[in-house]
Design a protein around this motif. Structure first.
Motif: not given
Length: 200
Positions: A182-192
């Motif tokens: 996660a970066r700030g309030r953005t999740w990495g593309q593969l999370i979930f």
């Protein structure tokens, strides 16, 4: 090889279920005294052993399943983590990137664990999914692993396989590993992303 899970919230309990399913002994510890959660641990399985934090960190391989901000408290338990592998299952969602010195969250966490081999893993699935049997018809649930220490990934991949998962290596923390941070309030593309790898 001995194992411990530090943190006994939803993710820690989900991981404990994965160990219990395969009859692999694992110590579990949290901020609470072990007698406070020992009944929960026993209910998951006889191989899940509640221990004080100081005893649990004697394990060779330690999964960090605490809220992100608590990693420093865990790191203070030992002066050196030489000879140990830390698997970072934390997520730094909502933590401003400047508080992480511009690093991926796992690289930032790794700085607290002097001497440890450090691998990001088991963090991209929600607890309920992580707790479910990873083997489904024709395939195994994927777990993503990344590390700046190439040699550290192999034994963690072996553990993932023992637990019934299909490990997928993403390379270094700031390369493929960025996809599960996660970066700030953005999740990495593969999370979930709940993916399965078919048997070859």
């Amino acid at each position: 090889m001995s194992y411990a899970i530090i943190g006994f919230g939803a993710v820690g309990q989900a991981l404990a279920r994965a160990f219990a399913r395969r009859n692999i002994e694992v110590a579990v510890a949290s901020r609470r005294p072990p007698e406070a959660f020992a009944p929960q641990a026993r209910a998951i399985g006889s191989t899940v052993v509640a221990k004080p934090l100081r005893d649990a960190v004697e394990a060779d391989t330690i999964i960090l399943a605490v809220p992100f901000g608590e990693h420093r408290e865990v790191a203070k338990v030992l002066p050196s983590w030489e000879g140990k592998t830390i698997i970072d299952a934390t997520n730094a969602f909502g933590v401003p990137p400047e508080e992480l010195d511009g690093l991926p969250s796992s690289a930032f966490v790794a700085k607290s664990f002097t001497g440890a081999r450090f691998v990001k893993g088991f963090n991209h699935l929600i607890a309920a999914t992580l707790a479910a049997d990873p083997i489904v018809e024709g395939g195994h649930r994927v777990v993503f692993l990344s590390s700046d220490d190439e040699g550290a990934i192999a034994p963690v991949a072996d553990l993932a396989k023992q637990l019934g998962f299909a490990p997928v290596k993403l390379g270094k923390l700031n390369e493929g590993g960025a996809l599960v941070h996660a970066r700030g309030r953005t999740w990495g593309q593969l999370i979930f992303q709940d993916l399965f790898k078919k048997e070859q």
